[in-house]
Design an enzyme around this catalytic site. Structure first.
Site, PDB file in Angstrom:
ATOM      1  N   ASP A 250       3.758  14.090  14.280  1.00  0.00           N
ATOM      2  CA  ASP A 250       3.980  13.820  12.842  1.00  0.00           C
ATOM      3  C   ASP A 250       2.667  13.862  12.080  1.00  0.00           C
ATOM      4  O   ASP A 250       2.369  12.995  11.257  1.00  0.00           O
ATOM      5  CB  ASP A 250       4.671  12.468  12.662  1.00  0.00           C
ATOM      6  CG  ASP A 250       5.337  12.355  11.284  1.00  0.00           C
ATOM      7  OD1 ASP A 250       5.593  13.405  10.668  1.00  0.00           O
ATOM      8  OD2 ASP A 250       5.589  11.236  10.837  1.00  0.00           O
TER       9      ASP A 250
ATOM     10  N   LYS B 211       1.876  -3.197   8.895  1.00  0.00           N
ATOM     11  CA  LYS B 211       3.053  -2.335   8.847  1.00  0.00           C
ATOM     12  C   LYS B 211       4.256  -3.156   9.324  1.00  0.00           C
ATOM     13  O   LYS B 211       4.288  -3.622  10.457  1.00  0.00           O
ATOM     14  CB  LYS B 211       2.842  -1.102   9.729  1.00  0.00           C
ATOM     15  CG  LYS B 211       4.003  -0.106   9.663  1.00  0.00           C
ATOM     16  CD  LYS B 211       3.876   0.971  10.724  1.00  0.00           C
ATOM     17  CE  LYS B 211       2.763   1.929  10.427  1.00  0.00           C
ATOM     18  NZ  LYS B 211       2.799   3.085  11.365  1.00  0.00           N
TER      19      LYS B 211
ATOM     20  N   GLN C 265       4.920   3.175   1.649  1.00  0.00           N
ATOM     21  CA  GLN C 265       6.193   3.060   2.356  1.00  0.00           C
ATOM     22  C   GLN C 265       6.348   4.285   3.236  1.00  0.00           C
ATOM     23  O   GLN C 265       6.133   5.407   2.799  1.00  0.00           O
ATOM     24  CB  GLN C 265       7.344   2.996   1.349  1.00  0.00           C
ATOM     25  CG  GLN C 265       8.729   2.960   1.972  1.00  0.00           C
ATOM     26  CD  GLN C 265       9.184   1.552   2.339  1.00  0.00           C
ATOM     27  OE1 GLN C 265       8.714   0.588   1.762  1.00  0.00           O
ATOM     28  NE2 GLN C 265      10.065   1.451   3.312  1.00  0.00           N
TER      29      GLN C 265
ATOM     30  N   LEU D   6       0.814  -1.213   0.000  1.00  0.00           N
ATOM     31  CA  LEU D   6       0.000   0.000   0.000  1.00  0.00           C
ATOM     32  C   LEU D   6       0.846   1.261   0.000  1.00  0.00           C
ATOM     33  O   LEU D   6       0.406   2.305  -0.467  1.00  0.00           O
ATOM     34  CB  LEU D   6      -0.921   0.020   1.230  1.00  0.00           C
ATOM     35  CG  LEU D   6      -1.938  -1.113   1.330  1.00  0.00           C
ATOM     36  CD1 LEU D   6      -2.671  -1.048   2.658  1.00  0.00           C
ATOM     37  CD2 LEU D   6      -2.931  -1.036   0.180  1.00  0.00           C
TER      38      LEU D   6
END
Length: 831
Positions: A638, A541, A521, A519
């Protein structure tokens, strides 16, 4: 003389009142003496509808239309001069010398006319509270023309679908060519009589969607769980002139309507006063199966299977190779000839009788023949006719049979009728054999399950022991992280209840982490789509060995998100720790991340303003939960477009908590020597000094908000635009009072402009240079909801003074200290 002067004043007052009353009574009427110009309009007597000239969104052309008076920002329900727009504001609507309604331009040329051949000179037009514009003969009051007999793309109360087979006349809807062009589009919708009455949507004259037959109560080609379409409909047949008309009424709300969209979809919607927006309650097209004839002749479509098309029982693909490729238009052909066909070809050879296979809850095929036969006789009548290949019975429509290709068949989960397919006797034997096989399989399966139960019990015992050991390893490895992130809070969270997945199970789910399932990176490593044995879709992940992030970020994400539950946070389903393998398992988001839509020229069209505002609000609610409402106070650190995932309804979910930090009860900010984040989203105090707080996330939210509104990345600017970042560009436009230029053209609509500008204002408040001047996320949400009406003037955003210097420095530097917009990296700097 004085007496005459005194008495004349009351007379003048009376005459003035009469004039005013006459003017008021004419507020909904047009005559040859009282036309309306481009700047004028009339309003129906009850203030429900307004008629006047307008320009569609993103267009300067002028059209005459009718729309809801209290909702002037809504599209017009009826448009007169669809194919002949005015290029300026010189338009006039008046009554011509022959009594017709006409639209004239500045050169007195007729651009549109009611075009009534039997019109009379003494006529006037009135706008009614039903939204109908009627042209009447003044003396008798006879209606000689009305707008509802010439609808555009909208079906509302009093508007009727109608068709007359004798004269060929019909009243139907025709879509706009585009949202900014009301001229005749490619799609039309009307009622047709093919043995039964059905509603069709046609594309360039060919069937595109159909409702199935009307059975005096509902259309049986629409699933019952979506039968809201049928509410309020009534069909009338005038046997004298052969006219068939279908209308609907909805007493609960006058703002209820059906609209034929520019893409050929029929939607039913009503105006939600609380949300001040349309709410769609029904769509004609919900899947590919709803398109007419998706699976070809003798093919059946099932939306929840893969592939969606299959041949009817007793049939096989005409072209197997093309069928397997997903090209189903060639359809299917019969596998075994019917009995009467075999008798004819073998000179009268005796054979076993044909039979019928029953298919439940089906949308019946098109082109049915009607019959007065009762339900018990419907089967025998079809069986006696060699040309009859299928039949069905509904109490409202009666006996239906088919002698031509069976086209546009669909399997429903609710509703529909039982469809009986005629097949050769040998095909019935196959079904009987299949039932025997199923019975034997069940018996053997039961015996096998009993044997396996013992081995399963032993395996579960070993698995429990393995999980206990793996969790002990997790807790041991996490000792340093627990000490760093406040023992009190982490003890509340723990990972004891987090499910553990084994590596083999995840490898199987992702086809050994095949590239086709990848999906994306990130800084952590690749993310793969997978499907568990029970059909549940997941996102895996996988920590890359080359990743700059490692066990600390892995454990950090486990600890932070394992106990968080919020609709705008992605849900962690479990983890895997085996040898060098470390993986996190999440719920699967079919629409991937926000940046995949927002910055893609093709997909961004799917994000209209309402969807974008819903995304903005959702991200804000997720941040509020992290900062204030969850059991832990969490700073994400983030927040960016690629870390906002979208579910199938495009609702946002914040993801990637590998860099998040947990605050203690009395902490407002913290320092770090390890600056992590993404270039363009980091606040200045964090990027330069290593200080982070809730206001750091607010800064990132402000950047993200401006990206959503503008459709541009913060880092997509160059020297030729005299700005290095989106923040600099927005601040420049703000200072020259041209902030409207920041709005993405895809969402630039006058009806939303004030709301969009308010969002830009809020975004600029969030990205101010000093953290103390930025609002908290709770205040931001109040601003978005307009609970705070007056917004303070924003001060200069961060990095503006440094832009040119930083841009020059970064272009000369061979090594960047921050990541590009899609990848998170770590930077170590002394403070």
């Amino acid at each position: 003389m004085g007496l005459v002067r005194n008495t004349s004043i009351p007379v003048l007052l009376v005459l003035l009142c009469c004039f005013c009353l006459e003017s008021d009574s004419a507020a909904d009427t047009i005559t040859s003496f009282e036309p309306i110009k481009d700047s004028d309009y009339i309003i129906s007597n009850g203030n429900a509808f307004k008629l006047g000239f307008f320009s569609p969104v993103n267009s300067t052309n002028r059209y005459l239309g009718i729309w809801y008076n209290k909702k002037s920002d809504l599209p017009a329900q009826w448009v007169a001069n669809r194919d002949k727009p005015l290029k300026d504001s010189s338009g006039v609507l008046t009554i011509s010398e022959d009594g017709n309604l006409v639209i004239l331009n500045g050169q007195k040329e007729i651009l549109w006319s009611s075009n009534v051949t039997n019109s009379v000179v003494n006529s006037s037009a009135q706008l009614l509270d039903s939204g109908n514009l009627v042209l009447r003969e003044n003396t008798t009051g006879t209606t000689i023309w009305e707008s509802i007999q010439h609808p555009t793309d909208t079906l509302f109360e009093k508007v009727k679908y109608s068709a007359n087979e004798r004269t060929g006349e019909k009243v139907q809807l025709t879509s706009w060519k585009s949202p900014s062009d009301p001229s005749f589009g490619n799609f039309s919708s009307g009622i047709q009589h093919r043995s039964f009455f059905q509603i069709f949507i046609s594309k360039d004259g060919s069937p595109f969607w159909r409702s199935g037959p009307w059975n005096t109560r509902i259309f049986i080609g629409i699933p019952t769980d979506k039968s809201v379409f049928n509410n309020g409909f009534s069909l009338f047949v005038d046997n004298q002139d052969g006219t068939v008309s279908l209308s609907f009424s909805y007493a609960a709300d006058n703002l209820f309507q059906y609209v034929l969209t520019t893409e050929g979809n029929m939607v039913k919607r009503y105006w939600d006063n609380e949300k001040d927006d349309w709410r769609i309650v029904w769509n004609a097209l919900n899947s590919e199966c709803d398109h007419y004839g998706t699976c070809g002749a003798f093919g059946s479509c099932t939306s929840w299977t893969s592939p969606i098309c299959s041949c009817l029982p007793g049939f096989e693909p005409k072209n197997t190779e093309e069928w397997n490729r997903g090209n189903w238009t060639n359809g299917c052909s019969r596998r075994t000839p019917l009995q009467c066909e075999r008798v004819n070809t073998t000179g009268g050879e005796a054979s076993k009788m044909d039979g019928f296979l029953k298919l439940k809850m089906m949308k019946v095929p098109d082109l049915a023949d009607s019959s007065p036969a009762l339900e018990d006789n419907c089967r025998q009548q079809c069986l006696k006719n060699c040309s009859c290949i299928a039949y069905a019975y509904d109490i409202g429509t009666g006996c239906m049979s088919w002698t031509r290709n069976l086209i546009d068949i669909q399997k429903f989960s609710n509703g529909g009728v039982d469809l009986y397919i005629r097949v050769a006797y040998s095909e019935l034997d196959k079904v009987g054999d299949m039932k025997k096989i199923v019975t034997i399989t069940v018996i053997i399966g039961t015996f096998f399950i009993s044997i396996c139960t013992y081995f399963l019990w032993r395996w579960m015992t070993k698995q429990k022991a393995r999980k206990t050991k793996a969790k002990e390893i997790l807790l041991f490895n996490n000792g340093e992280a627990r000490q760093k992130y406040h023992n009190d809070n982490l003890n509340q969270v723990g990972v004891q209840e987090l499910p553990l997945f084994n590596f083999e199970k995840l490898a199987s789910a992702t086809n050994n982490f095949h590239l086709s399932n990848k999906l994306g990176q990130g800084g952590f490593g690749p993310v793969y789509r997978g499907e568990l044995s029970d059909g549940q879709e997941i996102a895996v992940k996988r920590l890359s060995k080359a990743s700059g992030q490692g066990l600390q970020e892995f454990m950090n994400e486990v600890i932070v998100i394992s106990k968080l539950q919020h609709r705008n946070l992605v849900r962690l389903l479990g983890c895997c720790v085996e040898g060098d393998e470390k993986m996190l398992i999440y719920e699967y988001m079919p629409n991937k991340s926000l940046d995949a839509f927002l910055f893609d020229p093709k997909k961004e069209k799917l994000l209209d303003w309402r969807k974008r505002f819903n995304i903005i609000e959702g991200i804000g609610r997720g941040l509020l939960y992290l900062h204030r409402d969850s059991r832990l106070r969490i700073i994400h650190r983030d927040l960016k477009a690629s870390n906002i995932l979208l579910d199938k309804e495009l609702n946002p979910k914040i993801s990637d908590f590998g860099l998040a930090r947990i605050f203690g009860g009395n902490e407002d900010q913290a320092n770090t020597n390890r600056v992590v984040g993404t270039y363009g989203y980091m606040s200045p105090e964090y990027a330069m000094e290593g200080r982070f707080s809730e206001k750091s996330d607010v800064f990132s939210f402000g950047v993200l908000l401006l990206e959503i509104v503008s459709g541009r990345r913060n880092t997509s600017f160059h020297h030729d635009e005299q700005c290095m970042s989106l923040l600099g560009f927005a601040w420049k436009l703000w200072n020259v009072d041209n902030i409207v230029a920041l709005i993405d053209p895809m969402i630039s609509e006058p009806c939303f402009e004030m709301e969009i500008l308010r969002c830009i204002h809020i975004g600029l408040l969030c990205v101010q240079d000093f953290a103390k001047e930025r609002p908290t996320i709770s205040v931001v949400i109040s601003m978005l909801k307009s609970e705070i009406v007056d917004l303070p003037r924003p001060k200069q955003p961060a990095f503006i003074e440094r832009e040119i210097a930083l841009y020059t420095e970064s272009s000369q530097s061979s090594q960047s200290k921050c990541s590009i917009n899609n990848v998170t990296i770590t930077v170590v700097e002394g403070r």
